[in-house]
Design an enzyme around this catalytic site. Structure first.
Site, short mmCIF file in Angstrom:
data_model
loop_
_atom_site.label_atom_id
_atom_site.label_comp_id
_atom_site.label_asym_id
_atom_site.label_seq_id
_atom_site.Cartn_x
_atom_site.Cartn_y
_atom_site.Cartn_z
N GLN A 76 45.40 42.66 45.71
CA GLN A 76 44.76 41.38 45.98
C GLN A 76 43.73 41.50 46.60
O GLN A 76 43.24 40.60 47.65
CB GLN A 76 45.95 40.41 46.59
CG GLN A 76 47.04 39.90 45.92
CD GLN A 76 46.51 38.79 45.04
OE1 GLN A 76 45.53 38.23 45.04
NE2 GLN A 76 47.11 38.87 43.74
N SER A 77 42.94 42.41 46.53
CA SER A 77 41.68 42.58 47.24
C SER A 77 40.54 41.55 46.90
O SER A 77 40.02 41.39 46.01
CB SER A 77 41.25 44.03 46.93
OG SER A 77 39.67 44.22 47.35
N ASN A 78 40.03 40.95 48.30
CA ASN A 78 39.07 40.09 48.05
C ASN A 78 37.64 40.99 47.79
O ASN A 78 36.79 40.32 47.08
CB ASN A 78 38.83 39.22 49.37
CG ASN A 78 40.18 38.70 49.94
OD1 ASN A 78 40.63 37.63 49.05
ND2 ASN A 78 40.62 38.77 51.00
N CYS A 80 37.27 43.54 46.21
CA CYS A 80 37.18 43.96 44.75
C CYS A 80 36.79 42.77 43.90
O CYS A 80 35.85 42.69 42.95
CB CYS A 80 38.47 44.30 44.01
SG CYS A 80 39.20 46.20 44.57
#
Ligand SMILES: *Cc1c(COP(=O)(O)O)cnc(C)c1O
Length: 340
Positions: A76-78, A80
């Protein structure tokens, strides 16, 4: 000293983000006056603090002739999401290598693919924004090692890849927050915000390190309290110090004193990205008092820390606190069960 405005930069946000006085939340908590820096309103898809770092990182990539970005993070990387968004804006290819979150009890979930991520939140946006590839690995995998292997393969195909580290946190990425520190000091002067303390989430530490270097380079003594989202104080503070030192060296600035770095480890809970009841309370409180959404992984835990510090008397009512809202709201939709 290297002048910041001589370093190549792309622009993804028009103007400064707002600095807002949270009168209703301040009254409700009965402590210091709370202000908020709205970095959730930065540019690129759904904004957030990585946008500032990417202005410098992407300029560096373009200067090196890169045609492909590779970056790494959680499912859930912001970071990325925003790197991919910048790639779309610049017409670059973009590959993401992500690791699964910890299981609910804080242990790794096992081999890669054992728990395919739900198609929601940031992970949904990886798809909508058309990532050229998304590789999901088990928790604790060597993400940067995988990124190197992919880069080598792409070079063999005649591409020019540029690898951005976790959270965009290296001296080039941190420049985005050196610049933000100057933006904040201007806003403090304009709004009459006197002797504030800045409270900010601390993850890969690029935001906090950049702010520390930026304030220091401007001769400011405004203190910063980082609230850790993944590590204990003893683990996090050396990381902040390293990045402060390397960023100051990059800018040819004098050494920043060690005591400028604080990263409190009391609000992480079981582990990175795992919800805590205090996080859920903080998200509800900001939403109901001010109509402002926080995120469950970073700003929600940092706000829980701020609320605890206020309730335990750390900030008397004459004080002023500036909370950095670093974004991350798409992640809320991947953690709805924390609010039921
Ligand atoms: C990455 C991130 C942070 C942490 O910033 P670091 O520079 O990694 O410490 C805080 N908030 C949000 C929403 C983020 O995506």
């Amino acid at each position: 000293m290297v002048a910041l405005n001589e370093i190549p930069r792309r622009r993804y946000t028009a103007g400064a983000t707002p600095l807002e006085h949270l009168r209703r939340l301040s009254a409700e908590l009965g402590g210091p006056q709370i202000w908020i820096k709205r970095d959730d309103r930065l540019g690129l898809t759904q904004g957030g603090n990585k946008t500032r770092k990417l202005e410098y990182l992407i300029a560096d990539a373009l200067n090196q002739g890169a045609d492909t970005l590779i970056t790494v993070g959680g499912v859930q990387s912001n970071h990325c999401r925003l790197t991919l968004s910048a790639a779309r804006a610049e017409g670059l290819d973009c590959h993401l290598i992500v690791e699964e979150d910890l299981g609910p009890d804080g242990t790794a979930l096992g081999p890669a693919g054992a728990n395919p991520p739900e198609h929601t939140g940031n992970f949904l946006l990886f798809d909508l924004l058309g990532a050229d590839s998304v590789t999901v690995l088990g928790h604790g995998a060597d993400l940067l090692g995988e990124a190197e292997i992919l880069a080598e393969k792409l070079r063999g195909e005649g591409r020019i890849p540029y690898i951005i580290p976790v959270g965009g946190s290296n001296p080039i990425g941190a420049l985005g927050y050196v610049d933000c520190a100057h933006e904040l000091l201007d806003q403090f002067a304009e709004e009459g915000v006197d002797s504030p303390t800045i409270v900010t989430p601390s993850g890969s530490a690029g935001m906090q390190a950049g702010l520390i270097v930026g304030l220091h380079s401007a001769g400011s003594t405004v203190p910063i309290i980082g609230i850790n989202v993944s590590r204990s104080q003893a683990e996090q503070e050396p990381k902040i110090v390293d990045l402060v030192d390397s960023t100051a060296r990059f800018l040819d600035l004098p050494h920043v004193p060690r005591d400028a770095t604080t990263g409190l480890g009391d609000y992480v809970g079981i582990g990175y990205a795992l919800p805590t009841p205090e996080m859920a309370e903080a998200v509800r409180l900001f939403a109901r008092a001010e109509g402002i959404l926080l995120d469950p992984v970073y700003t929600g835990k940092a706000a829980a820390g701020l609320i605890d510090l206020i309730r335990s008397g750390r900030f008397p009512s004459e004080d002023t606190v500036v909370f950095v809202h670093s974004g991350g709201v798409p992640g809320l939709y991947a953690r709805t069960q924390a609010f039921t």
